[in-house]
Design an enzyme around this catalytic site. Structure first.
Site, PDB file in Angstrom:
ATOM      1  CG  ASP A 151      -1.503   1.167   1.130  1.00  0.00           C
ATOM      2  OD1 ASP A 151      -1.420   2.338   1.033  1.00  0.00           O
ATOM      3  OD2 ASP A 151      -2.473   0.962   2.819  1.00  0.00           O
ATOM      4  CE  LYS A 185      -3.760   9.327   0.112  1.00  0.00           C
ATOM      5  NZ  LYS A 185      -4.266   9.157   1.313  1.00  0.00           N
TER       6      LYS A 185
HETATM    7  N1  PMP Z   1      -4.037   3.316   3.227  1.00  0.00           N
HETATM    8  C1  PMP Z   1      -3.025   4.467   3.577  1.00  0.00           C
HETATM    9  C2  PMP Z   1      -1.648   4.750   4.410  1.00  0.00           C
HETATM   10  C3  PMP Z   1      -3.430   6.271   3.209  1.00  0.00           C
HETATM   11  O1  PMP Z   1      -3.492   7.316   4.495  1.00  0.00           O
HETATM   12  C4  PMP Z   1      -4.868   6.287   3.454  1.00  0.00           C
HETATM   13  C5  PMP Z   1      -5.323   7.506   3.055  1.00  0.00           C
HETATM   14  N2  PMP Z   1      -5.178   7.904   3.649  1.00  0.00           N
HETATM   15  C6  PMP Z   1      -5.471   4.978   2.081  1.00  0.00           C
HETATM   16  C7  PMP Z   1      -4.568   3.580   2.405  1.00  0.00           C
HETATM   17  C8  PMP Z   1      -6.626   4.917   1.581  1.00  0.00           C
HETATM   18  O2  PMP Z   1      -6.671   5.660   0.387  1.00  0.00           O
HETATM   19  P1  PMP Z   1      -8.126   6.133  -0.396  1.00  0.00           P
HETATM   20  O3  PMP Z   1      -8.641   7.498   0.031  1.00  0.00           O
HETATM   21  O4  PMP Z   1      -6.569   6.292  -2.111  1.00  0.00           O
HETATM   22  O5  PMP Z   1      -8.956   5.199  -0.881  1.00  0.00           O
END
Ligand code: PMP
Length: 393
Positions: free
Chosen positions: A188, A214
């Site tokens: 991830d 992001k």
């Molecule tokens: N994994 C991590 C480490 C994150 O920081 C985030 C978002 N804060 C996510 C997953 C989920 O990301 P998304 O909003 O793109 O679904």
């Protein structure tokens, strides 16, 4: 030479506020907005369906974005699927794998809920899930991961950077462990893509779940799933765009990656994301990494020096700093920062309740940085937090 003040000219909103919430979602540079504007005003058509000129240009630009993403991560473009966000990408792996009762998945206590709940839910199918602990700084030891691998382990799913601690995991060591034991590895990279060099081809992970919105500076509603061996995953959604031949009794899947992209996709979003990737590449990921890490480390060190302020995470942190002011609810900290100084930070549980529970806390404030963040913004935050800590002590 990386010039943050020049970069900031592409982000007009930064003249209005101090935006320190890029870990939730980033601001978008003008060229990304222009690329999406161009789609709507010059050639708006559907993707992949139809022979007319607008549809053809649209399809070309969409595929250009796929090539840009694939090149950026050094992987073949047939392994790149556009999704809505990291969460969707992770769920596509959890729901698209054919699990057998007794299969084993390894994840960690410092995951975002999006990389924890899809695995925990597999317990309903008889899959065993081990949640490996971290240390107090949010760092997971690769040895601790290897120790829990069994002959039933099928997947290791671990973040690259924790969105609460800002700790970077040793993903190369985890990838080696996965390879050694013939286990699939999902990484991830929600908090590192675009802000740390990521050669997914060299890393050899099986899946990477990537946000478009992001560090890659694409619009919200965009994400990416990278699959090393796409044929091993079953498409979760079927319908238009995913199939080849259809009768009333059966259907055959379309080629890869089309079979994973169901319905009409977020075309302007993907085109904007493609432009975002080019923008990041032109700035240079190594320079971005050095810039955001320096800001975060300086910010953490200075916040920690303020009496009654506690800072979490390792010294060698990446782009974010979680902290608390003694006796002040983190939501109040965020509200005061916004109302008095127009400083935007995140507050709450950060969708990482198990990470927070490790430290016996229920929330924190979090400042996070991106390629457009400036040293003066760290100064503003540190001064404002010092004032809050003083007035509540
Ligand atoms: N994994 C991590 C480490 C994150 O920081 C985030 C978002 N804060 C996510 C997953 C989920 O990301 P998304 O909003 O793109 O679904």
């Amino acid at each position: 030479m990386f010039d943050v003040y020049k970069v900031r000219e592409d982000f007009p909103v930064l003249k209005e506020v101090t935006y320190l919430d890029s870990a939730a979602t980033s601001q978008k540079p003008l060229p990304v907005v222009a690329a999406m504007d161009e789609y709507f005003t010059k050639y708006c058509g559907s993707y992949g369906r139809g022979a007319h000129r607008l549809s053809r240009v649209t399809t070309e630009r969409y595929e250009d974005a796929r090539e840009a993403v694939a090149g950026f991560f050094n992987v073949p473009s047939r392994g790149i699927v556009f999704t809505r966000n990291t969460t969707e990408s992770i769920n596509m792996v959890a729901l698209g794998t054919e699990w057998r009762k007794g299969d084993h998945v390894i994840t960690t206590v410092v995951e975002h809920h999006s990389n924890l709940l899809p695995w925990i839910r597999l317990r309903e199918k008889g899959v065993e899930v081990t949640v490996v602990d971290s240390d107090d700084r949010g760092v997971v030891s690769p040895d601790a991961v290897e120790k829990v691998v069994t002959d039933k382990t099928r997947l290791i799913a671990i973040n690259h950077v924790s969105n609460f601690f800002g700790a970077a995991q040793d993903i190369r060591a985890v990838a080696k462990i996965a390879k050694k034991h013939n286990v699939r590895y999902l990484v991830d990279v929600a908090q590192s893509a675009g802000e740390m060099p990521l050669d997914l081809g060299a890393l050899g992970c099986d899946f990477a779940c990537i946000p478009g919105h992001k560090g890659l500076l694409g619009p919200q509603g965009t994400g990416i799933l990278y699959m090393k061996e796409p044929e091993q995953l079953r498409p979760v959604f079927v319908g238009g765009g995913t199939v080849h031949t259809v009768t009333t009794g059966s259907f055959t899947f379309d080629d890869i990656p089309s079979r994973f992209e169901y319905g009409t996709p977020n075309i302007p979003g993907v085109i904007g994301l493609g432009r975002g990737v080019e923008y990041v590449k032109a700035l240079g990921v190594r320079d971005i990494e050095a810039h955001v890490n320096a800001l975060a480390r300086d910010c953490a060190r200075r916040l920690a020096e303020i009496p009654h302020v506690e800072v979490y995470g390792p010294e060698e942190r990446t782009s974010l700093v979680s902290f608390n002011v003694e006796n002040v609810n983190p939501h109040d900290v965020a509200m005061i920062l916004d109302e008095t100084k127009k400083i935007c930070v995140r507050s709450g549980q950060h969708c990482a309740q198990t990470a927070l529970a490790r430290l016996h806390i229920t929330g924190s404030a979090r400042a996070s940085f991106a390629c457009y963040s400036a040293k003066e913004e760290v100064d503003a935050l540190v001064n404002a937090v010092a004032q809050i800590a003083k007035s509540f002590s």
